[in-house]
Design a protein around this motif. Structure first.
Motif, PDB file in Angstrom:
ATOM      1  N   LEU A  65      -8.002   9.853  -2.530  1.00  0.00           N
ATOM      2  CA  LEU A  65      -6.564   9.976  -2.275  1.00  0.00           C
ATOM      3  C   LEU A  65      -6.276  10.523  -0.887  1.00  0.00           C
ATOM      4  O   LEU A  65      -5.320  10.096  -0.235  1.00  0.00           O
ATOM      5  CB  LEU A  65      -5.908  10.868  -3.329  1.00  0.00           C
ATOM      6  N   LEU A  70      -0.641   3.640  -6.491  1.00  0.00           N
ATOM      7  CA  LEU A  70      -1.622   4.700  -6.736  1.00  0.00           C
ATOM      8  C   LEU A  70      -2.027   4.768  -8.206  1.00  0.00           C
ATOM      9  O   LEU A  70      -3.202   4.911  -8.525  1.00  0.00           O
ATOM     10  CB  LEU A  70      -1.069   6.047  -6.289  1.00  0.00           C
ATOM     11  N   ILE A  71      -1.051   4.667  -9.088  1.00  0.00           N
ATOM     12  CA  ILE A  71      -1.361   4.702 -10.522  1.00  0.00           C
ATOM     13  C   ILE A  71      -2.195   3.475 -10.901  1.00  0.00           C
ATOM     14  O   ILE A  71      -3.163   3.568 -11.649  1.00  0.00           O
ATOM     15  CB  ILE A  71      -0.063   4.780 -11.349  1.00  0.00           C
ATOM     16  N   ARG A 110      13.141   5.466  -0.593  1.00  0.00           N
ATOM     17  CA  ARG A 110      12.901   5.815  -1.999  1.00  0.00           C
ATOM     18  C   ARG A 110      12.196   4.673  -2.725  1.00  0.00           C
ATOM     19  O   ARG A 110      11.270   4.898  -3.504  1.00  0.00           O
ATOM     20  CB  ARG A 110      14.222   6.145  -2.676  1.00  0.00           C
ATOM     21  N   ASP A 111      12.622   3.440  -2.442  1.00  0.00           N
ATOM     22  CA  ASP A 111      11.960   2.284  -3.042  1.00  0.00           C
ATOM     23  C   ASP A 111      10.508   2.193  -2.594  1.00  0.00           C
ATOM     24  O   ASP A 111       9.621   1.889  -3.390  1.00  0.00           O
ATOM     25  CB  ASP A 111      12.685   0.991  -2.668  1.00  0.00           C
ATOM     26  N   LEU A 130       4.721   2.712  -3.755  1.00  0.00           N
ATOM     27  CA  LEU A 130       3.437   3.327  -3.441  1.00  0.00           C
ATOM     28  C   LEU A 130       2.916   4.168  -4.611  1.00  0.00           C
ATOM     29  O   LEU A 130       1.714   4.227  -4.850  1.00  0.00           O
ATOM     30  CB  LEU A 130       3.547   4.175  -2.178  1.00  0.00           C
ATOM     31  N   GLY A 131       3.822   4.810  -5.335  1.00  0.00           N
ATOM     32  CA  GLY A 131       3.415   5.560  -6.521  1.00  0.00           C
ATOM     33  C   GLY A 131       2.825   4.650  -7.586  1.00  0.00           C
ATOM     34  O   GLY A 131       1.808   4.972  -8.206  1.00  0.00           O
ATOM     35  N   LEU A 132       3.452   3.494  -7.792  1.00  0.00           N
ATOM     36  CA  LEU A 132       2.915   2.534  -8.751  1.00  0.00           C
ATOM     37  C   LEU A 132       1.560   1.992  -8.305  1.00  0.00           C
ATOM     38  O   LEU A 132       0.658   1.791  -9.119  1.00  0.00           O
ATOM     39  CB  LEU A 132       3.898   1.376  -8.936  1.00  0.00           C
ATOM     40  N   GLY A 135      -4.250   8.412   1.722  1.00  0.00           N
ATOM     41  CA  GLY A 135      -3.027   8.972   2.285  1.00  0.00           C
ATOM     42  C   GLY A 135      -3.030   8.937   3.804  1.00  0.00           C
ATOM     43  O   GLY A 135      -2.016   8.637   4.436  1.00  0.00           O
ATOM     44  N   ILE A 149       8.577   4.666  -1.687  1.00  0.00           N
ATOM     45  CA  ILE A 149       7.819   5.730  -2.354  1.00  0.00           C
ATOM     46  C   ILE A 149       7.516   5.348  -3.795  1.00  0.00           C
ATOM     47  O   ILE A 149       6.413   5.586  -4.291  1.00  0.00           O
ATOM     48  CB  ILE A 149       8.586   7.065  -2.260  1.00  0.00           C
ATOM     49  N   GLN A 150       8.469   4.723  -4.481  1.00  0.00           N
ATOM     50  CA  GLN A 150       8.241   4.308  -5.861  1.00  0.00           C
ATOM     51  C   GLN A 150       7.157   3.234  -5.938  1.00  0.00           C
ATOM     52  O   GLN A 150       6.280   3.286  -6.807  1.00  0.00           O
ATOM     53  CB  GLN A 150       9.526   3.793  -6.478  1.00  0.00           C
TER      54      GLN A 150
END
Length: 76
Positions: A46, A15-16, A5-6, A11-13, A50, A8-9
């Motif tokens: 993306l 990407l943003i 989960r960490d 990687l989300g940051l 990915g 994924i968070q």
């Protein structure tokens, strides 16, 4: 499960954080009049990003499994 989960968070940051300069550079190149071209370009970006992340994740998970097997052998 918390480790994934960490990851994924983070990687989300990432990407943003990558979207803002990417959008800025593409808008300077194409202009803001053609938003669909910018959206398609970022979408392709993306997809490739990915795929790259998937390959890196597979590499680390496979190498981690191999390392665990070797550590079990050495402990015996």
């Amino acid at each position: 499960m918390g480790k994934n989960r960490d990851l994924i968070q983070v990687l989300g940051l990432v990407l943003i954080g990558m979207f803002i300069p990417f959008f800025g550079s593409i808008s300077l190149s194409y202009g803001l009049s053609d938003i669909t071209k910018i959206a398609y370009t970022f979408g392709y970006f993306l997809v490739f990003f990915g795929l790259e992340l998937g390959v890196v994740f597979l590499y680390f998970s496979i190498s981690g499994r191999i390392a665990k097997k070797r550590m079990k052998k050495l402990k015996k």
